[in-house]
Design a protein around this motif. Structure first.
Motif, PDB file in Angstrom:
ATOM      1  N   ASP A 267       0.825  -1.202   0.000  1.00  0.00           N
ATOM      2  CA  ASP A 267       0.000   0.000   0.000  1.00  0.00           C
ATOM      3  C   ASP A 267       0.870   1.268   0.000  1.00  0.00           C
ATOM      4  O   ASP A 267       0.546   2.263   0.644  1.00  0.00           O
ATOM      5  CB  ASP A 267      -0.948  -0.009   1.220  1.00  0.00           C
ATOM      6  CG  ASP A 267      -2.012   1.063   1.105  1.00  0.00           C
ATOM      7  OD1 ASP A 267      -2.359   1.439  -0.035  1.00  0.00           O
ATOM      8  OD2 ASP A 267      -2.480   1.565   2.161  1.00  0.00           O
ATOM      9  N   GLY A 268       2.010   1.189  -0.692  1.00  0.00           N
ATOM     10  CA  GLY A 268       2.889   2.359  -0.766  1.00  0.00           C
ATOM     11  C   GLY A 268       4.338   1.915  -0.823  1.00  0.00           C
ATOM     12  O   GLY A 268       4.625   0.745  -1.027  1.00  0.00           O
ATOM     13  N   ALA A 269       5.232   2.871  -0.654  1.00  0.00           N
ATOM     14  CA  ALA A 269       6.655   2.527  -0.692  1.00  0.00           C
ATOM     15  C   ALA A 269       7.404   3.423   0.281  1.00  0.00           C
ATOM     16  O   ALA A 269       7.003   4.557   0.553  1.00  0.00           O
ATOM     17  CB  ALA A 269       7.211   2.729  -2.099  1.00  0.00           C
ATOM     18  N   GLU A 270       8.479   2.861   0.815  1.00  0.00           N
ATOM     19  CA  GLU A 270       9.314   3.638   1.715  1.00  0.00           C
ATOM     20  C   GLU A 270      10.744   3.584   1.189  1.00  0.00           C
ATOM     21  O   GLU A 270      11.220   2.516   0.807  1.00  0.00           O
ATOM     22  CB  GLU A 270       9.250   3.026   3.115  1.00  0.00           C
ATOM     23  CG  GLU A 270       9.920   3.882   4.159  1.00  0.00           C
ATOM     24  CD  GLU A 270       9.774   3.271   5.556  1.00  0.00           C
ATOM     25  OE1 GLU A 270       8.706   3.449   6.168  1.00  0.00           O
ATOM     26  OE2 GLU A 270      10.742   2.648   6.028  1.00  0.00           O
ATOM     27  N   ALA A 271      11.386   4.745   1.152  1.00  0.00           N
ATOM     28  CA  ALA A 271      12.773   4.791   0.681  1.00  0.00           C
ATOM     29  C   ALA A 271      13.607   5.587   1.677  1.00  0.00           C
ATOM     30  O   ALA A 271      13.144   6.588   2.221  1.00  0.00           O
ATOM     31  CB  ALA A 271      12.840   5.441  -0.689  1.00  0.00           C
ATOM     32  N   THR A 272      14.810   5.113   1.924  1.00  0.00           N
ATOM     33  CA  THR A 272      15.711   5.811   2.848  1.00  0.00           C
ATOM     34  C   THR A 272      16.920   6.307   2.070  1.00  0.00           C
ATOM     35  O   THR A 272      17.546   5.543   1.338  1.00  0.00           O
ATOM     36  CB  THR A 272      16.178   4.855   3.962  1.00  0.00           C
ATOM     37  OG1 THR A 272      15.020   4.317   4.605  1.00  0.00           O
ATOM     38  CG2 THR A 272      17.030   5.587   4.988  1.00  0.00           C
ATOM     39  N   CYS A 273      17.248   7.592   2.237  1.00  0.00           N
ATOM     40  CA  CYS A 273      18.428   8.135   1.550  1.00  0.00           C
ATOM     41  C   CYS A 273      19.691   7.562   2.190  1.00  0.00           C
ATOM     42  O   CYS A 273      19.866   7.592   3.400  1.00  0.00           O
ATOM     43  CB  CYS A 273      18.434   9.658   1.642  1.00  0.00           C
ATOM     44  SG  CYS A 273      19.921  10.387   0.924  1.00  0.00           S
ATOM     45  N   PHE A 275      22.689   8.704   1.963  1.00  0.00           N
ATOM     46  CA  PHE A 275      23.649   9.711   2.409  1.00  0.00           C
ATOM     47  C   PHE A 275      23.272  10.367   3.730  1.00  0.00           C
ATOM     48  O   PHE A 275      24.145  10.775   4.482  1.00  0.00           O
ATOM     49  CB  PHE A 275      23.794  10.802   1.345  1.00  0.00           C
ATOM     50  CG  PHE A 275      24.285  10.270   0.032  1.00  0.00           C
ATOM     51  CD1 PHE A 275      25.628   9.994  -0.157  1.00  0.00           C
ATOM     52  CD2 PHE A 275      23.403  10.027  -1.002  1.00  0.00           C
ATOM     53  CE1 PHE A 275      26.085   9.490  -1.351  1.00  0.00           C
ATOM     54  CE2 PHE A 275      23.857   9.526  -2.211  1.00  0.00           C
ATOM     55  CZ  PHE A 275      25.197   9.257  -2.382  1.00  0.00           C
ATOM     56  N   CYS A 276      21.969  10.495   4.003  1.00  0.00           N
ATOM     57  CA  CYS A 276      21.568  11.252   5.191  1.00  0.00           C
ATOM     58  C   CYS A 276      20.553  10.508   6.044  1.00  0.00           C
ATOM     59  O   CYS A 276      20.128  11.027   7.075  1.00  0.00           O
ATOM     60  CB  CYS A 276      21.014  12.612   4.791  1.00  0.00           C
ATOM     61  SG  CYS A 276      19.424  12.516   3.964  1.00  0.00           S
ATOM     62  N   ALA A 277      20.118   9.308   5.613  1.00  0.00           N
ATOM     63  CA  ALA A 277      19.183   8.466   6.357  1.00  0.00           C
ATOM     64  C   ALA A 277      17.770   9.057   6.464  1.00  0.00           C
ATOM     65  O   ALA A 277      16.966   8.600   7.274  1.00  0.00           O
ATOM     66  CB  ALA A 277      19.735   8.110   7.741  1.00  0.00           C
ATOM     67  N   GLN A 278      17.476  10.067   5.671  1.00  0.00           N
ATOM     68  CA  GLN A 278      16.114  10.612   5.632  1.00  0.00           C
ATOM     69  C   GLN A 278      15.178   9.546   5.050  1.00  0.00           C
ATOM     70  O   GLN A 278      15.501   8.907   4.054  1.00  0.00           O
ATOM     71  CB  GLN A 278      16.100  11.861   4.742  1.00  0.00           C
ATOM     72  CG  GLN A 278      14.752  12.527   4.583  1.00  0.00           C
ATOM     73  CD  GLN A 278      14.373  13.349   5.801  1.00  0.00           C
ATOM     74  OE1 GLN A 278      15.208  14.023   6.377  1.00  0.00           O
ATOM     75  NE2 GLN A 278      13.125  13.268   6.194  1.00  0.00           N
ATOM     76  N   VAL A 279      14.013   9.361   5.711  1.00  0.00           N
ATOM     77  CA  VAL A 279      13.053   8.366   5.220  1.00  0.00           C
ATOM     78  C   VAL A 279      11.939   9.086   4.455  1.00  0.00           C
ATOM     79  O   VAL A 279      11.397  10.087   4.921  1.00  0.00           O
ATOM     80  CB  VAL A 279      12.445   7.569   6.395  1.00  0.00           C
ATOM     81  CG1 VAL A 279      11.417   6.566   5.886  1.00  0.00           C
ATOM     82  CG2 VAL A 279      13.551   6.858   7.169  1.00  0.00           C
ATOM     83  N   TYR A 280      11.637   8.582   3.271  1.00  0.00           N
ATOM     84  CA  TYR A 280      10.563   9.146   2.454  1.00  0.00           C
ATOM     85  C   TYR A 280       9.491   8.091   2.258  1.00  0.00           C
ATOM     86  O   TYR A 280       9.813   6.917   2.020  1.00  0.00           O
ATOM     87  CB  TYR A 280      11.105   9.569   1.084  1.00  0.00           C
ATOM     88  CG  TYR A 280      12.060  10.728   1.148  1.00  0.00           C
ATOM     89  CD1 TYR A 280      11.589  12.036   1.149  1.00  0.00           C
ATOM     90  CD2 TYR A 280      13.436  10.515   1.201  1.00  0.00           C
ATOM     91  CE1 TYR A 280      12.468  13.111   1.209  1.00  0.00           C
ATOM     92  CE2 TYR A 280      14.326  11.578   1.259  1.00  0.00           C
ATOM     93  CZ  TYR A 280      13.835  12.874   1.260  1.00  0.00           C
ATOM     94  OH  TYR A 280      14.705  13.923   1.308  1.00  0.00           O
ATOM     95  N   GLN A 281       8.215   8.521   2.359  1.00  0.00           N
ATOM     96  CA  GLN A 281       7.116   7.583   2.137  1.00  0.00           C
ATOM     97  C   GLN A 281       6.218   8.047   1.007  1.00  0.00           C
ATOM     98  O   GLN A 281       5.807   9.203   0.979  1.00  0.00           O
ATOM     99  CB  GLN A 281       6.294   7.435   3.425  1.00  0.00           C
ATOM    100  CG  GLN A 281       6.810   6.271   4.250  1.00  0.00           C
ATOM    101  CD  GLN A 281       6.670   6.453   5.730  1.00  0.00           C
ATOM    102  OE1 GLN A 281       6.419   7.567   6.206  1.00  0.00           O
ATOM    103  NE2 GLN A 281       6.847   5.380   6.468  1.00  0.00           N
ATOM    104  N   ALA A 282       5.950   7.152   0.086  1.00  0.00           N
ATOM    105  CA  ALA A 282       5.011   7.450  -0.996  1.00  0.00           C
ATOM    106  C   ALA A 282       3.797   6.550  -0.801  1.00  0.00           C
ATOM    107  O   ALA A 282       3.951   5.346  -0.559  1.00  0.00           O
ATOM    108  CB  ALA A 282       5.660   7.177  -2.345  1.00  0.00           C
ATOM    109  N   ASP A 283       2.583   7.133  -0.844  1.00  0.00           N
ATOM    110  CA  ASP A 283       1.400   6.298  -0.662  1.00  0.00           C
ATOM    111  C   ASP A 283       0.938   5.724  -2.014  1.00  0.00           C
ATOM    112  O   ASP A 283       1.496   6.054  -3.065  1.00  0.00           O
ATOM    113  CB  ASP A 283       0.283   7.071   0.065  1.00  0.00           C
ATOM    114  CG  ASP A 283      -0.173   8.307  -0.705  1.00  0.00           C
ATOM    115  OD1 ASP A 283      -0.009   8.323  -1.950  1.00  0.00           O
ATOM    116  OD2 ASP A 283      -0.675   9.245  -0.075  1.00  0.00           O
ATOM    117  N   SER A 284      -0.105   4.898  -1.962  1.00  0.00           N
ATOM    118  CA  SER A 284      -0.562   4.222  -3.186  1.00  0.00           C
ATOM    119  C   SER A 284      -1.010   5.203  -4.264  1.00  0.00           C
ATOM    120  O   SER A 284      -0.789   4.972  -5.450  1.00  0.00           O
ATOM    121  CB  SER A 284      -1.693   3.255  -2.853  1.00  0.00           C
ATOM    122  OG  SER A 284      -1.157   2.133  -2.202  1.00  0.00           O
TER     123      SER A 284
END
Ligand code: ZN
Length: 302
Positions: A267-273, A275-284
């Motif tokens: 139901d979406g995707a999660e990506a972690t950078c 270089f800086c460990a920032q977490v990004y979430q994209a929904d469906s």
């Protein structure tokens, strides 16, 4: 004291000196990547070296990447630093911790490993970036990068890097780069004098922790050699170039089948950078829009 970089010359321009305080940016990297003390020291030293080495580049967008690939448990240590005073970086295994070495210090050499390579890529902002590779000397990073400067750039240099970590985090970090420039490179006495003064220092962070300023450290080292400190202090910081848009761009490149799979299964995707460990979430919905984009792209190129 704020993280900062200070430039100076001495010996009628024959010596270039750069001093750096990087305590806060090293602490930010430690927190972001949840790093152990020895990993913090390794990355902190490498990020400091990146800032010091990029400080003599010319174009505003110039950057330097340092990748240290040793056979120790940390894996790769990577830093990306720019003349603009921004730096980011990571280690492959941030949680690795080791007992102190026989001097009672963080065992960076063992964590990095003594066998392997240092890869340096300089993007001067002109034409193509150029890269060079040298073998590791000790894995302690300061020595390894001094070896790079002397062998690859053929500049007699002394590089002092330090990170002091206590129970609460990074208490002091920074470094000092001294280089003998071409017009004085034949002056063996000058080179020997610098080497003896640098080796007389027990380290860089003890000076900071005693409350010495960068200009004070330079004054002690080069005060009798016609030291001229540049009036401008440059602020430096941990900063990454990642953004949600870039993450969406990367997700889009995975293709329609993969994106559909993510919608159905997660139901979406999660990506972690990296270089800086920032977490990004994209929904469906956001993933579905990427699929629409892909279909529109396919139609327009038909
Ligand atoms: Zn990032």
């Amino acid at each position: 004291m704020a993280d900062q970089l200070l430039r100076a010359t001495a010996a009628d321009g024959g010596i270039r000196a750069v001093g750096l305080i990087s305590t806060q940016l090293t602490e930010e990297a430690r927190r972001r990547h949840k790093m152990s003390a020895v990993a913090t020291a390794a990355l902190g030293r490498t990020m400091s070296a990146g800032l010091l080495l990029s400080s003599s580049m010319k174009k505003a967008e110039a950057r330097i990447n340092i990748r240290i690939n040793g056979d120790g448990p940390l894996g790769v240590v990577f830093a990306d630093a720019g003349l603009d005073g921004t730096v980011r970086g990571y280690v492959t295994n941030p949680q690795v911790e080791l007992p102190p070495n026989d001097k009672g210090k963080l065992d960076v050499g063992k964590a990095v490993g003594r066998n392997g390579f240092v890869y340096v890529v300089k993007d001067t902002g002109y034409d193509y970036p150029y890269s060079s590779t040298v073998e590791l000397v000790s894995g302690e990073i300061g020595e390894d990068l001094t070896h790079y400067l002397v062998s690859s750039e053929q500049t007699p240099s002394a590089l002092l890097l330090g990170v002091f970590v206590d129970k609460t985090g990074v208490a002091a970090a920074g470094g000092l780069l001294l280089q003998v420039l071409p017009q004085a490179a034949h002056d063996v006495r000058l080179i020997e004098l610098l080497e003896s003064r640098i080796s007389a220092l027990t380290g860089f962070t003890p000076l900071l922790r005693q409350g010495k300023s960068l200009s004070g450290v330079m004054q002690d080292l080069l005060g009798d050699l016609g030291l001229e400190i540049f009036p401008e202090t440059q602020l430096v910081r941990f900063q990454c170039k990642c953004s949600f848009d870039r993450v969406l761009g990367a997700l889009k490149m995975l293709g329609e089948a993969e994106l559909k799979d993510m919608i159905v299964k997660d139901d979406g995707a999660e990506a972690t950078c990296h270089f800086c460990a920032q977490v990004y979430q994209a929904d469906s919905d956001q993933l579905a829009r990427l699929i629409d984009d892909l279909r529109a792209d396919a139609l327009s190129t038909r």
